[in-house]
Design a protein around this motif. Sequence first.
Motif, mmCIF file in Angstrom:
data_model
loop_
_atom_site.group_PDB
_atom_site.id
_atom_site.type_symbol
_atom_site.label_atom_id
_atom_site.label_comp_id
_atom_site.label_asym_id
_atom_site.label_seq_id
_atom_site.Cartn_x
_atom_site.Cartn_y
_atom_site.Cartn_z
ATOM 1 N N ALA A 26 0.760 -1.101 0.081
ATOM 2 C CA ALA A 26 0.139 -0.213 -0.055
ATOM 3 C C ALA A 26 0.770 1.199 -0.036
ATOM 4 N N ARG A 27 2.059 1.298 0.815
ATOM 5 C CA ARG A 27 2.694 2.550 0.907
ATOM 6 C C ARG A 27 3.400 2.669 -0.487
ATOM 7 N N THR A 28 3.982 1.466 -1.087
ATOM 8 C CA THR A 28 4.419 1.701 -2.296
ATOM 9 C C THR A 28 3.646 2.167 -3.455
ATOM 10 N N VAL A 29 2.530 1.616 -3.525
ATOM 11 C CA VAL A 29 1.548 2.152 -4.777
ATOM 12 C C VAL A 29 1.025 3.527 -4.317
ATOM 13 N N ALA A 30 0.910 4.114 -3.077
ATOM 14 C CA ALA A 30 0.658 5.217 -2.797
ATOM 15 C C ALA A 30 1.782 6.330 -3.185
ATOM 16 N N LEU A 31 3.100 5.981 -2.807
ATOM 17 C CA LEU A 31 4.237 6.714 -3.312
ATOM 18 C C LEU A 31 4.479 6.776 -4.893
ATOM 19 N N VAL A 32 4.123 5.591 -5.481
ATOM 20 C CA VAL A 32 4.240 5.747 -6.897
ATOM 21 C C VAL A 32 3.134 6.644 -7.698
ATOM 22 N N LEU A 33 2.063 6.473 -7.125
ATOM 23 C CA LEU A 33 0.880 7.681 -7.581
ATOM 24 C C LEU A 33 1.212 8.863 -7.233
ATOM 25 N N LEU A 34 1.547 9.139 -5.937
ATOM 26 C CA LEU A 34 2.079 10.499 -5.652
ATOM 27 C C LEU A 34 2.995 11.163 -6.562
ATOM 28 N N LEU A 35 4.198 10.341 -6.857
ATOM 29 C CA LEU A 35 5.338 10.801 -8.002
ATOM 30 C C LEU A 35 4.640 10.980 -9.153
ATOM 31 N N VAL A 36 3.747 10.251 -9.622
ATOM 32 C CA VAL A 36 3.054 10.475 -10.914
ATOM 33 C C VAL A 36 2.048 11.562 -11.150
ATOM 34 N N CYS A 37 1.125 11.883 -9.946
ATOM 35 C CA CYS A 37 0.089 12.506 -10.133
ATOM 36 C C CYS A 37 0.556 13.974 -9.866
ATOM 37 N N ALA A 38 1.416 14.082 -8.515
ATOM 38 C CA ALA A 38 1.781 15.427 -8.400
ATOM 39 C C ALA A 38 2.203 16.302 -9.581
ATOM 40 N N PRO A 39 3.184 16.023 -10.537
ATOM 41 C CA PRO A 39 3.638 16.755 -11.513
ATOM 42 C C PRO A 39 2.343 17.054 -12.499
ATOM 43 N N LEU A 40 1.730 15.996 -12.817
ATOM 44 C CA LEU A 40 0.832 15.913 -13.828
ATOM 45 C C LEU A 40 -0.201 17.019 -13.412
ATOM 46 N N LEU A 41 -0.692 16.925 -12.017
ATOM 47 C CA LEU A 41 -1.737 17.571 -11.622
ATOM 48 C C LEU A 41 -1.104 19.386 -11.715
ATOM 49 N N SER A 42 -0.102 19.309 -11.690
ATOM 50 C CA SER A 42 0.523 20.886 -11.781
ATOM 51 C C SER A 42 0.263 21.654 -13.223
ATOM 52 N N LEU A 43 -0.230 20.788 -14.108
ATOM 53 C CA LEU A 43 -0.261 21.261 -15.528
ATOM 54 C C LEU A 43 -1.854 21.565 -15.649
ATOM 55 N N ASP A 44 -1.886 22.716 -16.251
ATOM 56 C CA ASP A 44 -3.439 23.324 -16.337
ATOM 57 C C ASP A 44 -4.206 22.471 -17.210
ATOM 58 N N VAL A 45 -3.468 21.884 -18.329
ATOM 59 C CA VAL A 45 -4.215 20.870 -19.417
ATOM 60 C C VAL A 45 -4.675 19.690 -18.804
ATOM 61 N N VAL A 46 -3.782 19.164 -17.939
ATOM 62 C CA VAL A 46 -4.258 17.890 -17.394
ATOM 63 C C VAL A 46 -5.382 18.018 -16.379
ATOM 64 N N ARG A 47 -5.304 19.131 -15.483
ATOM 65 C CA ARG A 47 -6.530 19.301 -14.710
ATOM 66 C C ARG A 47 -7.676 19.526 -15.331
ATOM 67 N N GLU A 48 -7.644 20.374 -16.567
ATOM 68 C CA GLU A 48 -8.892 20.461 -17.376
ATOM 69 C C GLU A 48 -9.533 19.354 -17.780
ATOM 70 N N ALA A 49 -8.515 18.410 -18.414
ATOM 71 C CA ALA A 49 -8.946 17.359 -19.074
ATOM 72 C C ALA A 49 -9.722 16.317 -17.813
ATOM 73 N N LEU A 50 -9.042 16.179 -16.568
ATOM 74 C CA LEU A 50 -9.613 15.313 -15.603
ATOM 75 C C LEU A 50 -10.968 16.058 -14.820
ATOM 76 N N GLY A 51 -11.073 17.268 -15.255
ATOM 77 C CA GLY A 51 -11.820 18.146 -14.253
ATOM 78 C C GLY A 51 -11.783 18.290 -12.919
ATOM 79 N N VAL A 52 -10.482 18.794 -12.662
ATOM 80 C CA VAL A 52 -10.155 18.726 -11.211
ATOM 81 C C VAL A 52 -9.609 20.301 -11.105
ATOM 82 N N THR A 53 -9.583 20.819 -9.777
ATOM 83 C CA THR A 53 -9.203 22.194 -9.765
ATOM 84 C C THR A 53 -7.747 21.984 -9.041
ATOM 85 N N GLN A 54 -7.164 23.172 -9.023
ATOM 86 C CA GLN A 54 -5.885 23.258 -8.371
ATOM 87 C C GLN A 54 -5.806 22.854 -7.127
ATOM 88 N N GLU A 55 -7.051 22.995 -6.495
ATOM 89 C CA GLU A 55 -6.968 22.485 -4.913
ATOM 90 C C GLU A 55 -7.391 21.172 -4.668
#
Length: 280
Positions: free
Chosen positions: A116-145
């Motif tokens: 569980a810890r390994t999966v969470a860390l991998v997702l964290l490393l993948v999602c953190a930089p992706l969600l910093s991009l406006d185009v990705v947030r718009e595509a996923l329909g999530v806000t910066q917060e």
Amino acid sequence: MSSPPLSLAVASATAASGRVLQALGELAEALGTPGTVAKVLAEAKVVLREAEAVLERLQTALEDAMAAAAAMMPPTLGVNAEGLYRALGTAADASASELERELCRNRRRRWGLWVARTVALVLLLVCAPLLSLDVVREALGVTQESHLVPCLATVALVCQVALWGAGTSKRHLATAASHQRHQALRYRRLARDIAAATAATTEATEATTAANATLGMLEEVAGHLKTLVDAVTQDLEMAKGFPASARVLGDVVVALGTVMGDKEGTQRLAQALEALPGVE
């Protein structure tokens, strides 16, 4: 003169002790060459099973011999110390078995927490930089917060803390189980000592005492081999070197040197221990 079954069982146990000590040395030396560990471990398990079978035969022969000698003695009044020690040994064995089952459950929990810890860390490393991009947030329909990244970080932290706690629990459980096993062994030896002391004749007493010493020696070395086999098996499963094996091997070196006085075996195991990477 000891009875033929007892003398044969003692001879078999003496030979089995030599094979167990040899297997201990070979397994310890194999830790320095990881490519050979699996093969030597399998051979050590075979030797251990054979030793346990010899141990059971010797114990049965010893108990039969002591029962035959005690049958010739008049009954005595007082507390049945032998029965009391055997009951205490059985209780200690039961406690050790329960602790070992809990240790297995603890190992499974630690594995789940690690995944569980390994999966969470991998997702964290993948999602953190992706969600910093406006185009990705718009595509996923999530806000910066979005709370996804903090949630993943929290999961990883909670799993890590739980892993630390489970690791501490594992060490306590292993120590308690080992203590109970040693207590059971001590109680059984006390029971056999008492039974041997009540043998009908001096000759019978000498035979059963020698057999008891042989039995104790085989129990000691077989116990050390089983502990080392379990540690090596655990280290192979974790695939992070042989830290548990090195700790067990250090304990075996001390036991052989102080309790049994086996200088040759102690020197061989000590050299194997010094040859392990990361051991000073």
